[in-house]
Design a protein around this motif. Sequence first.
Motif, PDB file in Angstrom:
ATOM      1  N   ARG A   1       0.860  -1.183   0.000  1.00  0.00           N
ATOM      2  CA  ARG A   1       0.000   0.000   0.000  1.00  0.00           C
ATOM      3  C   ARG A   1       0.895   1.231   0.000  1.00  0.00           C
ATOM      4  N   MET A   2       1.054   1.853  -1.163  1.00  0.00           N
ATOM      5  CA  MET A   2       2.025   2.923  -1.352  1.00  0.00           C
ATOM      6  C   MET A   2       1.399   4.298  -1.139  1.00  0.00           C
ATOM      7  N   ASN A   3       2.057   5.100  -0.334  1.00  0.00           N
ATOM      8  CA  ASN A   3       1.672   6.502  -0.163  1.00  0.00           C
ATOM      9  C   ASN A   3       2.910   7.250   0.322  1.00  0.00           C
ATOM     10  N   THR A   4       3.823   7.516  -0.610  1.00  0.00           N
ATOM     11  CA  THR A   4       5.124   8.048  -0.237  1.00  0.00           C
ATOM     12  C   THR A   4       5.683   8.965  -1.316  1.00  0.00           C
ATOM     13  N   PRO A   5       6.401  10.028  -0.912  1.00  0.00           N
ATOM     14  CA  PRO A   5       7.045  10.906  -1.899  1.00  0.00           C
ATOM     15  C   PRO A   5       8.425  10.400  -2.312  1.00  0.00           C
ATOM     16  N   GLY A   6       8.908   9.353  -1.638  1.00  0.00           N
ATOM     17  CA  GLY A   6      10.237   8.821  -1.962  1.00  0.00           C
ATOM     18  C   GLY A   6      11.174   8.916  -0.777  1.00  0.00           C
ATOM     19  N   GLY A   7      12.464   8.917  -1.069  1.00  0.00           N
ATOM     20  CA  GLY A   7      13.450   8.988   0.003  1.00  0.00           C
ATOM     21  C   GLY A   7      14.808   8.488  -0.440  1.00  0.00           C
ATOM     22  N   SER A   8      15.433   7.708   0.398  1.00  0.00           N
ATOM     23  CA  SER A   8      16.797   7.237   0.161  1.00  0.00           C
ATOM     24  C   SER A   8      16.846   6.239  -0.993  1.00  0.00           C
ATOM     25  N   PRO A   9      17.759   6.450  -1.957  1.00  0.00           N
ATOM     26  CA  PRO A   9      17.898   5.471  -3.041  1.00  0.00           C
ATOM     27  C   PRO A   9      18.411   4.124  -2.544  1.00  0.00           C
ATOM     28  N   VAL A  10      19.223   4.141  -1.489  1.00  0.00           N
ATOM     29  CA  VAL A  10      19.756   2.888  -0.956  1.00  0.00           C
ATOM     30  C   VAL A  10      18.644   2.081  -0.295  1.00  0.00           C
ATOM     31  N   GLN A  11      17.842   2.722   0.559  1.00  0.00           N
ATOM     32  CA  GLN A  11      16.739   2.032   1.219  1.00  0.00           C
ATOM     33  C   GLN A  11      15.735   1.502   0.191  1.00  0.00           C
ATOM     34  N   SER A  12      15.463   2.304  -0.829  1.00  0.00           N
ATOM     35  CA  SER A  12      14.539   1.875  -1.876  1.00  0.00           C
ATOM     36  C   SER A  12      15.088   0.679  -2.638  1.00  0.00           C
ATOM     37  N   ALA A  13      16.384   0.704  -2.928  1.00  0.00           N
ATOM     38  CA  ALA A  13      17.011  -0.404  -3.663  1.00  0.00           C
ATOM     39  C   ALA A  13      16.977  -1.692  -2.856  1.00  0.00           C
ATOM     40  N   TYR A  14      17.171  -1.594  -1.539  1.00  0.00           N
ATOM     41  CA  TYR A  14      17.108  -2.787  -0.679  1.00  0.00           C
ATOM     42  C   TYR A  14      15.748  -3.471  -0.813  1.00  0.00           C
ATOM     43  N   VAL A  15      14.675  -2.668  -0.746  1.00  0.00           N
ATOM     44  CA  VAL A  15      13.323  -3.238  -0.822  1.00  0.00           C
ATOM     45  C   VAL A  15      13.063  -3.783  -2.223  1.00  0.00           C
ATOM     46  N   TYR A  16      13.502  -3.049  -3.235  1.00  0.00           N
ATOM     47  CA  TYR A  16      13.340  -3.488  -4.628  1.00  0.00           C
ATOM     48  C   TYR A  16      13.951  -4.874  -4.816  1.00  0.00           C
TER      49      TYR A  16
END
Length: 329
Positions: free
Chosen positions: A118-133
């Motif tokens: 359930r996404m509701n986010t403007p974004g953030g850290s590329p590293v944290q995002s890459a981990y989840v990806y």
Amino acid sequence: MDQRDMSEIEQEPETPTPSPAWERDTLEKVLLASLAEQRQARRWGIFFKLLMLAYFGVALWLVAQPLSDQRSRGEKSHTAVIDVAGMIAAGEKANADAIIEGLRAAAEAVGAKGIILRMNTPGGSPVQSAYVYEEIRRIKKLKPELPIYAVVADMCTSGGYYIASAADKIFVNQSSIVGSIGVIMDSFGFVDAINKLGIERRVMTAGEHKAILDPFSPVDPVAKEHVQSVLNAIHQQFIDAVRQGRAGRLKENTPELYSGLVWTGDEGIKLGLADGLGDVRSVAESVIGAKDMVNYTPEENLWDRVTSRIGITFGHMLRTAVSAGPYLN
């Protein structure tokens, strides 16, 4: 003084001395009063201890009850839901460790027929995002039969879209905001301001470009070019991840697709950034086929939540005032 006066003085009554019985009665009353106060204080102490014990017992029950409910519900057919809300960064609620913990718990649940982010986010850290990806892609390889969908509420941009692009499909509302495939590193420049105020900047470094983002020093062209190359590299990693996750669905002939612009949900579907319209409930019922939902988002305890917010708020103030690393937002 005559003889008569002397006789009157001699005849004045003397003050009687307290008897031992009176002293004993007084002391006994004081001791009894003291004992009564001690008993009363002990009763109140026992009462408050029992009250605190009951309080902690209820608190533990409230904490354990959702977990037991989730375990029992997790054995039945259901849709697993994981919230990705707010800034994606270490120390925030939407940090990689928490999201990955929820993903793994959902993937291991016996009754989970599918997972919804359930996404509701403007974004953030590329590293944290890459981990989840990467975790989403790992789960898809281990359990290809388990669908993982991203459902967008108000916004899913930058680092949020980085994560969503790994899902099997992305569902949006007509007015959702999606996209912003870009990287930003912001700062301020106070060089003219401190010159007008007559302030002398003194900074010492070991390394020619160590003060590369110092807002009180003029921009170093060499350093600026280097930072730009770093941002370009991160941007390309972002683009590659989106292309890999959304293979065959993106309208690559759109020049501004990776420019950092955002689009509405309807426009996002046309550009291949999303697959269709839907909310969490409709996707659970119609797409996954399991209308019962169980939320696997890890919850912080109250004490951690209070103490962490103090440090996080200070960190955000510092980042806004000075500078920080690259962010996907």
